[in-house]
Enzyme design. Structure first.
Site, PDB file in Angstrom:
ATOM      1  N   ASN A   1      -0.839 -10.389   9.071  1.00  0.00           N
ATOM      2  CA  ASN A   1      -1.849  -9.365   9.277  1.00  0.00           C
ATOM      3  C   ASN A   1      -3.218  -9.930   8.920  1.00  0.00           C
ATOM      4  OD1 ASN A   1      -2.673  -6.399   9.595  1.00  0.00           O
ATOM      5  ND2 ASN A   1      -3.532  -6.927   7.603  1.00  0.00           N
ATOM      6  N   GLU A   2      -4.114  -9.939   9.893  1.00  0.00           N
ATOM      7  CA  GLU A   2      -5.520 -10.263   9.688  1.00  0.00           C
ATOM      8  C   GLU A   2      -5.747 -11.554   8.908  1.00  0.00           C
ATOM      9  OE1 GLU A   2      -7.049  -5.611   9.769  1.00  0.00           O
ATOM     10  OE2 GLU A   2      -7.145  -6.737   7.890  1.00  0.00           O
TER      11      GLU A   2
ATOM     12  N   GLN B   1       0.809  -1.221   0.000  1.00  0.00           N
ATOM     13  CA  GLN B   1       0.000   0.000   0.000  1.00  0.00           C
ATOM     14  C   GLN B   1       0.842   1.271   0.000  1.00  0.00           C
ATOM     15  OE1 GLN B   1      -2.388  -1.822   3.372  1.00  0.00           O
ATOM     16  NE2 GLN B   1      -3.918  -0.483   2.469  1.00  0.00           N
TER      17      GLN B   1
END
Length: 447
Positions: free
Chosen positions: A156-157, A18
């Protein structure tokens, strides 16, 4: 004045894909080439971090932050199986040196939704080799970066990765309603975490190794049995998968009935990162519109940020901090609010979300919970996965075309909190009530 303990960590979270830009070796780059970004956007340079992260590190230093969470991109580092990119490793070492020179403690995430295209093509975390391959990658990264960082987030997640990739189809590989695959992927992600946990501690005994999970509040729209049952199923399958795997070595109902037990996962954790944002309302999907959203919706009259391309993002709900902390405290390890924020291009609601969420964090500490840090998502606007540039989460506005940064009010609100290590009475009073948009304003936001 609400004052935090000495040594409390104030930070922001970021992720490689990102923020870095210009990556062609992970499965999200391939997903973008297929035209699967809802908004039609392309990542392009993202926030420009691959060439220069210095300006945003300087913004973090200006805010007074003492921590930052980044990630490394497996696809950049191992673009071909067994072929290691030493230039990429050197770039991550440079980034960690920048962070440390700015007085911040780095947390490094090893898998923030992205992995190499070759790994995806071989089945990713459905492959029988996936657990060992990821652990080998983790071992290599810690060997290369362990002198500059000792705090590692393996995944992550995992609940978001599994649900969005195998149930809802919004993330690669884009499958829908593959319930058994979703359950198997979830278990394998945690098996990979557990093996990586062991390998990292073998190399770096003083390291702390955790994972970050996403917690969403689910609220039944009515007291009808069907709405309450669907709410129960969402809460168990999504919110409690990591919690139960780490405590009991099995998934909660209903996924636990179709997935293998994995006792080797139990207690392989040094800390938990809680990514907490919103509340979703649940109504049994009896019509076409509700079936498309899985029965999830957000009433117009609740506080919320900007909507996504197709659906509302969620109700802004600071109490999600308190509720998630209470649940995950059962693991008996330190907790970090590792992501919190709201998509808000005009900064109309972010200062309230920021202040109220940090107030809830303080309340949990006062109640005796071991919460050691708050990380905001994020420092600047960034490429928001399948929503592209639609959702803006930055304390600083960023124009993706020019790469210019502009401070929002929330940046100064956060700076004041960080520098005084607490929330002033003036801030608590100023941001006590949520700005609730009218129906007209919500319509405007969707344009």
């Amino acid at each position: 004045m609400l004052t935090f303990p000495d040594g409390f960590l104030w930070g922001v979270s970021t992720s490689a894909h990102q923020f870095e830009g210009r990556n062609s070796h992970n499965q999200w780059a391939a997903w973008e080439k297929k035209g699967r970004i809802r908004s039609g956007d392309t990542c392009r340079d993202a926030c420009g971090w691959w060439h220069s992260s210095a300006r945003d590190i300087e913004l973090c230093r200006y805010l007074g932050l003492n921590a930052i969470r980044i990630s490394v991109d497996w696809g950049r580092i191992e673009p071909r199986e067994g072929g290691w990119n030493h230039t990429a490793i050197h770039r991550y070492r440079s980034l960690l040196n920048e962070i440390r020179a700015a007085g911040m403690r780095p947390f490094v995430t090893l898998h923030h939704f992205t992995h190499p295209i070759w790994f995806e093509e071989r089945g990713a975390f459905l492959s029988s080799r996936a657990v060992e391959q990821f652990a080998g990658f983790a071992e290599r990264i810690v060997g290369e970066l362990g002198d500059l960082c000792s705090d590692f987030v393996t995944f992550n997640e995992p609940n978001v990765y599994a649900a969005f990739g195998y149930l809802f189809g919004n993330f690669p590989p884009g499958y829908r309603y593959k319930i058994r695959d979703c359950a198997l992927v979830t278990v394998n992600l945690h098996r990979a975490h557990a093996l990586a946990y062991e390998r990292i501690h073998d190399l770096l005994p003083h390291a702390t190794v955790g994972l970050a999970t996403h917690w969403v509040e689910f609220k039944s729209a009515t007291d009808s049995p069907s709405d309450r049952l669907l709410t129960f199923l969402y809460d168990g399958a999504f919110n409690r998968s990591s919690l139960q795997l780490l405590r009991c070595g099995s998934l909660p109902f209903p996924l636990g009935s179709i997935a293998p037990e994995a006792p080797e996962i139990m207690q392989k954790i040094d800390f938990i990162g809680l990514n907490v944002y919103n509340r979703l309302h649940v109504k049994s999907p009896w019509d076409e519109a509700s079936r498309k959203s899985g029965g999830l919706f957000v009433p117009d009259d609740v506080p919320q940020g900007d909507p996504g391309v197709d659906l509302p993002y969620g109700e802004a709900y600071p109490d999600v901090v308190t509720n998630s902390v209470r649940e995950f405290a059962a693991l008996g390890v330190p907790l970090y609010i590792m992501e919190n924020g709201v998509p808000d291009r005009t900064d109309r609601i972010r200062p309230w979300v920021l202040t109220q969420s940090i107030q809830r964090t303080h309340e949990t500490i006062r109640q005796g919970f071991d919460v050691r840090g708050y990380f905001h998502w994020s420092i600047v606007d960034n490429f928001e996965w399948c929503e592209g540039w639609t959702l803006r989460f930055g304390l600083y506005e960023m124009d993706p075309r020019t790469q210019e940064r502009f401070p929002r009010l929330s940046a100064e609100v956060f700076r004041e909190i960080v520098q005084q290590n607490g929330i002033s009475d003036e801030q608590l009073s100023r941001f006590s009530d949520p700005p609730v948009p009218s129906g007209r304003e919500l319509t405007d936001l969707r344009r």
